[in-house]
Scaffold this motif. Structure first.
Motif, PDB file in Angstrom:
ATOM      1  N   ARG A  18       0.831  -1.200   0.000  1.00 39.51           N
ATOM      2  CA  ARG A  18       0.000   0.000   0.000  1.00 39.51           C
ATOM      3  C   ARG A  18       0.865   1.248   0.000  1.00 39.51           C
ATOM      4  NH1 ARG A  18      -4.320  -1.854  -2.299  1.00 39.51           N
ATOM      5  NH2 ARG A  18      -5.153  -3.706  -1.236  1.00 39.51           N
ATOM      6  N   LEU A  19       0.178   2.387  -0.030  1.00 38.47           N
ATOM      7  CA  LEU A  19       0.872   3.659  -0.199  1.00 38.47           C
ATOM      8  C   LEU A  19       1.852   3.988   0.927  1.00 38.47           C
ATOM      9  CD1 LEU A  19       1.272   6.230  -1.798  1.00 38.47           C
ATOM     10  CD2 LEU A  19      -0.721   7.209  -0.641  1.00 38.47           C
ATOM     11  N   PRO A  20       1.529   3.809   2.214  1.00 40.58           N
ATOM     12  CA  PRO A  20       2.496   4.200   3.254  1.00 40.58           C
ATOM     13  C   PRO A  20       3.831   3.464   3.155  1.00 40.58           C
ATOM     14  CG  PRO A  20       0.315   3.936   4.205  1.00 40.58           C
ATOM     15  CD  PRO A  20       0.230   3.406   2.819  1.00 40.58           C
ATOM     16  N   ARG A  22       5.101   1.939   0.533  1.00 37.12           N
ATOM     17  CA  ARG A  22       5.784   2.295  -0.708  1.00 37.12           C
ATOM     18  C   ARG A  22       6.399   3.682  -0.613  1.00 37.12           C
ATOM     19  NH1 ARG A  22       2.843   0.871  -6.212  1.00 37.12           N
ATOM     20  NH2 ARG A  22       4.921   1.609  -6.813  1.00 37.12           N
ATOM     21  N   CYS A 126       1.339   9.399  -5.855  1.00 35.39           N
ATOM     22  CA  CYS A 126       0.415   9.187  -4.728  1.00 35.39           C
ATOM     23  C   CYS A 126      -1.026   9.101  -5.203  1.00 35.39           C
ATOM     24  CB  CYS A 126       0.579  10.308  -3.712  1.00 35.39           C
ATOM     25  SG  CYS A 126       2.157  10.284  -2.824  1.00 35.39           S
ATOM     26  N   VAL A 127      -1.424   9.994  -6.118  1.00 32.67           N
ATOM     27  CA  VAL A 127      -2.802   9.962  -6.626  1.00 32.67           C
ATOM     28  C   VAL A 127      -3.067   8.665  -7.378  1.00 32.67           C
ATOM     29  CG1 VAL A 127      -4.420  11.089  -8.187  1.00 32.67           C
ATOM     30  CG2 VAL A 127      -2.962  12.468  -6.703  1.00 32.67           C
ATOM     31  N   SER A 129      -1.547   5.796  -7.018  1.00 33.35           N
ATOM     32  CA  SER A 129      -1.547   4.665  -6.088  1.00 33.35           C
ATOM     33  C   SER A 129      -2.839   4.603  -5.278  1.00 33.35           C
ATOM     34  CB  SER A 129      -0.347   4.766  -5.156  1.00 33.35           C
ATOM     35  OG  SER A 129      -0.306   3.673  -4.264  1.00 33.35           O
ATOM     36  N   LEU A 130      -3.402   5.766  -4.935  1.00 30.75           N
ATOM     37  CA  LEU A 130      -4.672   5.770  -4.199  1.00 30.75           C
ATOM     38  C   LEU A 130      -5.837   5.349  -5.078  1.00 30.75           C
ATOM     39  CD1 LEU A 130      -4.253   9.053  -2.100  1.00 30.75           C
ATOM     40  CD2 LEU A 130      -4.159   6.688  -1.267  1.00 30.75           C
ATOM     41  N   VAL A 131      -5.792   5.686  -6.346  1.00 30.37           N
ATOM     42  CA  VAL A 131      -6.891   5.328  -7.249  1.00 30.37           C
ATOM     43  C   VAL A 131      -6.843   3.857  -7.622  1.00 30.37           C
ATOM     44  CG1 VAL A 131      -7.856   5.750  -9.547  1.00 30.37           C
ATOM     45  CG2 VAL A 131      -7.124   7.670  -8.130  1.00 30.37           C
ATOM     46  N   SER A 132      -5.647   3.307  -7.800  1.00 29.48           N
ATOM     47  CA  SER A 132      -5.501   1.917  -8.231  1.00 29.48           C
ATOM     48  C   SER A 132      -5.971   0.958  -7.146  1.00 29.48           C
ATOM     49  CB  SER A 132      -4.044   1.631  -8.578  1.00 29.48           C
ATOM     50  OG  SER A 132      -3.866   0.271  -8.892  1.00 29.48           O
ATOM     51  N   GLY A 135      -2.789  -0.485  -5.630  1.00 23.23           N
ATOM     52  CA  GLY A 135      -1.773   0.474  -5.214  1.00 23.23           C
ATOM     53  C   GLY A 135      -0.671   0.698  -6.232  1.00 23.23           C
ATOM     54  N   ARG A 137       1.320   2.693  -9.290  1.00 19.16           N
ATOM     55  CA  ARG A 137       1.485   3.994  -9.910  1.00 19.16           C
ATOM     56  C   ARG A 137       1.534   3.824 -11.427  1.00 19.16           C
ATOM     57  NH1 ARG A 137       6.862   5.123 -11.319  1.00 19.16           N
ATOM     58  NH2 ARG A 137       8.444   3.739 -10.424  1.00 19.16           N
TER      59      ARG A 137
END
Length: 314
Positions: A18-20, A22, A126-127, A129-132, A135, A137
Motif C-alpha cells: 500500500r501507499l504508506p 511504498r 500518490c494519486v 496509487s490511491l486510485v488503483s 496500489g 502507480r
C-alpha cells in the motif's frame, strides 16, 4: 485470489503493498540517491573547475541522469526488484504474474518515475496509487509490474504442490509462449488453494483452467491425466524452462578427464614411453665357460638373529 506469488513461484500469500510502505521505501531510496548525488557533484565541481560553464552544466546533467535515473534502474534490474528502500521495508517489485522483473520493466518504471516522483514531488504517484485497486502507480501500469509485500508470517506461506512423478517431462514439447501472465497466476493460486475448496468446486475449476491452458498451448489436455495434475505438470515445466534460460550462460565447464596410455601387452611392440630393457654388457673376445652363480649363505637361525622386540600376533 488477490494474493500473488514470488518470482520463483514458490512462496505465496504475497499481498500488494500500500501507499504508506511504498512511500517510505521511495523516501529511503531518494535519501540514499541524493547523498550520493551531492557527494558526486562536489567531486565533479572540484575536478572540472578549469572547464567552461557549458561543460560543467553538461556534466552536471549527465551526473543527474546517471545517479538519479540510471542507478535505480540498474539496482532494480540486478536485485530483481529489491532496492535498498524496498529491502528495508520488506517490499519487492514483481511482474503481474508474480515473476521477477527484467531490464525493460525497470526501465519503464524508472523513466516514468522521473515525472511521477522527481518532477512532481510524488504527487502524481500518490494519486495514482490511491486510485488503483492494487496500489500501482503509472510506472507499474505501463511496465506491467506490481509492488508486493515480501515478508509474510511463516504459517501463512504455502507452496505449489509438485506433479506426480510419472508426469515428469511429459509436456516438454508444449508451446507456452501464448499463455498470458494472468492465466499463470490463476493456475498457481488454484494449485495452492485446491485443498481448501469443495471437491466439486475444485474439480470444476481445474477443468476450466485446464481447458483454458490447452486452448492457449494448442494441444488438448490428455484424457488420462487429472486436471489438477495436468496444471501442476505444466507449471513445473514452465519453471524448469525459466531456470534453464536464467542459468544458460552460467553452466560450469565440463571436467577434463585425463587420458592414460594403454597397458603393455606381451608380444606387442614396446611403446616409446617404456624404457629400454637393461641387460648385462656385451662380452668381447672368446667366450669362457659359464660361471656358476655364487651360492648364498644359509639364513641365520632364530637364535642368531638380533631381537627386534616385535611379537607376532597369535
Amino acid at each position: 485470489m488477490s494474493e500473488l506469488v514470488t518470482g520463483e513461484a514458490v512462496a505465496l500469500e504475497l499481498r500488494p503493498a500500500r501507499l504508506p510502505s511504498r512511500a517510505l521505501a521511495v523516501l529511503l531510496d531518494l535519501i540514499v540517491a541524493m547523498v550520493v548525488f551531492v557527494g558526486a557533484s562536489i567531486a565533479l565541481v572540484a575536478a572540472t573547475a578549469s572547464l567552461d560553464e557549458a561543460a560543467q552544466t553538461a556534466l552536471s546533467i549527465a551526473a543527474f541522469l546517471l545517479l538519479l535515473v540510471g542507478a535505480p534502474i540498474a539496482v532494480e534490474t540486478l536485485s530483481h526488484g529489491r532496492s535498498l528502500g524496498k529491502l528495508a521495508c520488506g517490499l519487492r517489485v514483481v511482474r503481474d504474474d508474480g515473476g521477477p522483473i527484467r531490464f525493460r520493466h525497470a526501465l519503464v518504471r524508472g523513466a516514468l518515475g522521473v515525472v511521477e516522483i522527481l518532477l512532481t514531488f510524488g504527487v502524481v504517484a500518490c494519486v495514482a496509487s490511491l486510485v488503483s485497486a492494487r496500489g500501482r502507480r503509472l510506472g507499474d501500469v505501463f511496465a506491467g509490474t506490481l509492488v508486493v509485500r515480501e515478508r509474510v508470517p511463516v504459517g501463512q506461506t504455502r507452496f505449489v504442490p509438485p506433479p506426480p512423478p510419472w508426469l515428469a517431462g511429459r509436456f516438454a514439447e508444449l508451446d507456452l509462449s501464448a499463455v498470458p501472465d494472468g492465466l499463470w497466476l490463476a493456475v498457481r493460486q488454484y494449485l495452492t488453494r485446491m485443498q481448501q475448496l469443495d471437491p466439486q468446486v475444485s474439480w470444476a475449476m481445474a477443468q476450466q483452467l485446464a481447458a483454458d491452458l490447452a486452448n492457449r498451448t494448442g494441444a488438448p489436455a490428455p484424457a488420462d491425466v487429472p486436471p489438477a495434475a495436468y496444471l501442476a505438470a505444466v507449471v513445473q515445466e514452465r519453471q524448469a524452462r525459466e531456470a534453464r534460460r536464467a542459468f544458460a550462460g552460467h553452466a560450469p565447464p565440463a571436467p577434463q578427464i585425463p587420458t592414460f596410455p594403454p597397458p603393455y601387452q606381451p608380444g606387442a611392440a614396446v611403446p616409446a614411453y617404456f624404457p629400454p630393457p637393461v641387460g648385462p654388457p656385451p662380452v668381447s673376445g672368446p667366450v669362457s665357460a659359464p660361471v656358476s652363480a655364487p651360492v648364498s649363505a644359509p639364513p641365520p637361525s632364530a637364535a642368531e638373529r638380533p631381537s627386534t622386540g616385535f611379537v607376532p600376533p597369535a
